[in-house]
Design a protein around this motif. Sequence first.
Motif, PDB file in Angstrom:
ATOM      1  N   THR A   1      12.950 -20.873  25.333  1.00  0.00           N
ATOM      2  CA  THR A   1      13.885 -20.459  24.286  1.00  0.00           C
ATOM      3  C   THR A   1      15.297 -20.288  24.835  1.00  0.00           C
ATOM      4  O   THR A   1      16.221 -20.045  24.061  1.00  0.00           O
ATOM      5  N   THR A   2      15.454 -20.417  26.145  1.00  0.00           N
ATOM      6  CA  THR A   2      16.719 -20.297  26.877  1.00  0.00           C
ATOM      7  C   THR A   2      17.151 -18.833  26.990  1.00  0.00           C
ATOM      8  O   THR A   2      17.440 -18.179  25.994  1.00  0.00           O
ATOM      9  N   SER A   3      17.180 -18.360  28.229  1.00  0.00           N
ATOM     10  CA  SER A   3      17.582 -16.971  28.458  1.00  0.00           C
ATOM     11  C   SER A   3      19.054 -16.835  28.813  1.00  0.00           C
ATOM     12  O   SER A   3      19.601 -15.730  28.749  1.00  0.00           O
ATOM     13  N   ASN A   4      19.706 -17.937  29.165  1.00  0.00           N
ATOM     14  CA  ASN A   4      21.085 -17.870  29.647  1.00  0.00           C
ATOM     15  C   ASN A   4      22.075 -17.944  28.482  1.00  0.00           C
ATOM     16  O   ASN A   4      22.208 -18.977  27.830  1.00  0.00           O
ATOM     17  N   SER A   5      22.769 -16.854  28.251  1.00  0.00           N
ATOM     18  CA  SER A   5      23.697 -16.785  27.116  1.00  0.00           C
ATOM     19  C   SER A   5      24.904 -17.698  27.285  1.00  0.00           C
ATOM     20  O   SER A   5      25.593 -18.007  26.296  1.00  0.00           O
ATOM     21  N   LEU A   6      25.181 -18.161  28.519  1.00  0.00           N
ATOM     22  CA  LEU A   6      26.323 -19.044  28.735  1.00  0.00           C
ATOM     23  C   LEU A   6      26.163 -20.383  28.016  1.00  0.00           C
ATOM     24  O   LEU A   6      27.148 -21.068  27.740  1.00  0.00           O
ATOM     25  N   GLU A   7      24.921 -20.753  27.713  1.00  0.00           N
ATOM     26  CA  GLU A   7      24.698 -22.034  27.030  1.00  0.00           C
ATOM     27  C   GLU A   7      25.284 -22.040  25.628  1.00  0.00           C
ATOM     28  O   GLU A   7      25.651 -23.098  25.108  1.00  0.00           O
ATOM     29  N   ALA A   8      25.379 -20.889  24.998  1.00  0.00           N
ATOM     30  CA  ALA A   8      25.873 -20.822  23.623  1.00  0.00           C
ATOM     31  C   ALA A   8      27.256 -21.452  23.501  1.00  0.00           C
ATOM     32  O   ALA A   8      27.567 -22.141  22.519  1.00  0.00           O
TER      33      ALA A   8
END
Length: 449
Positions: free
Chosen positions: A132-139
């Motif tokens: 689900t992707t934990s890295n908020s930088l991807e947003a």
Amino acid sequence: MPSKRQISLGLFLFASGHHVAGWRCPGAQSDATFNPSFMADMARKAEAACFDMVFLADNNCIQQDDWLAVRRMARPNIFEPVALLSALSMVTRRIGLVATGSTTYSEPYHIARSFGTLDYLSNGRAGWNIVTTSNSLEAWNFGRESHPAHADRYKRAAEFVEVTKGLWDSFEDDAFIRDKESGIYFDASKLHVLHHKGEHFSVRGPLNLGRPPQGHPVLVQAGGSDAGRDLAARTAEVIFAVNQALPDAQAFYADVKARVAAHGRDADLVKVMPGFFPVVGRTRTEAEDHMAELQRLLHPDVGLSLLSFLTGGFDLSGYDVDGPLPDLPDTDVGKARIKVIADLAKRENLSIRRLYERIAVSRGHHMIVGSATEVADRMEEWFEGKAADGFNVMPPTFPAGLDAFASLVVPELQRRGLFRTGYAGTTLREHLGLPRPAHLSRGQVALPA
């Protein structure tokens, strides 16, 4: 007597090695992430050792933006994983090929098409690691100002997986008859249009691809939070886990197997494979010397930055590195890994410095430093102790770490009857002992009379 079960092995193919300073070691392939020929060599080595699969993690961003520390890491360059595995499928014959695909920053049609294509290119060796992707930088790379909440990501993921499976079932297995005499290329009565309308997705279908050779690529899941475990129990066929200690691994194993059974699925057909970081030597002393060299190459800026990143972005710069880890606030990302790290610090009374030295090694996964016999003993203990069905192996360096494991540990496991000496099948499902899923017929096309 040898166990009736046998260990499953994945090779976690990652940069120049899983130790964050591994790229600095003499003999390490420092340009590994820019070098597809080298990646191919590693996949062929793993295949020669009869591994079940190679696995590629993925991120849609540079994971950290602490540039003083990131500039010292061999991780900013990551090939798109399905493209890389497609290339590797051309130079391997048996080993499974598993890649990460985000359910937050992609769409079901894209995932169904790309992983279905990989399954065709590899003749049935593809697997999809559902995250689900934990890295908020991807947003920020997808036109969003913020990362979706944890619960929302998992609700989307559950629907995402069901839509993707439905798209893989757009055609029945025998739909393509290719009858030159009649001029009928496929039997339209065996075409199914999904017509999905749900909370998160509206997908008409059908997929412009025949049903994959494995029916569905193998479904892998790597979440350890309560929501992650439930998603795995409903959907996954392989679960990548993060556990440090045997009791924790046994508790996780029992919990997810019970959840699988509660969802009406056969728990024996879901493989739990914790991450496993082995530093292997011909003797324990040789292994310890190699580990000491790796730790000597670890720059403090890198260790502290990586620990901050893995604890949800908590800023540790103002704390005494020789003091204890402070209480960590609740966060919406990486919940399971943060708990593993906090529990490790408490259980072993580690200072921030000692903790980042451990985390820079394995990012929270189980680590062992020792001889081949000692490493095999640990693997057997976890396997027979219902803590694991296999392991996702994380060598500290490439190629040396993989070479050591393949030449020293694999023969020892084979001698004990715990690991195969040759492939019995050709698909990833066959390697793992997983059945081919039945076609779920729905939305059949009605032809005019």
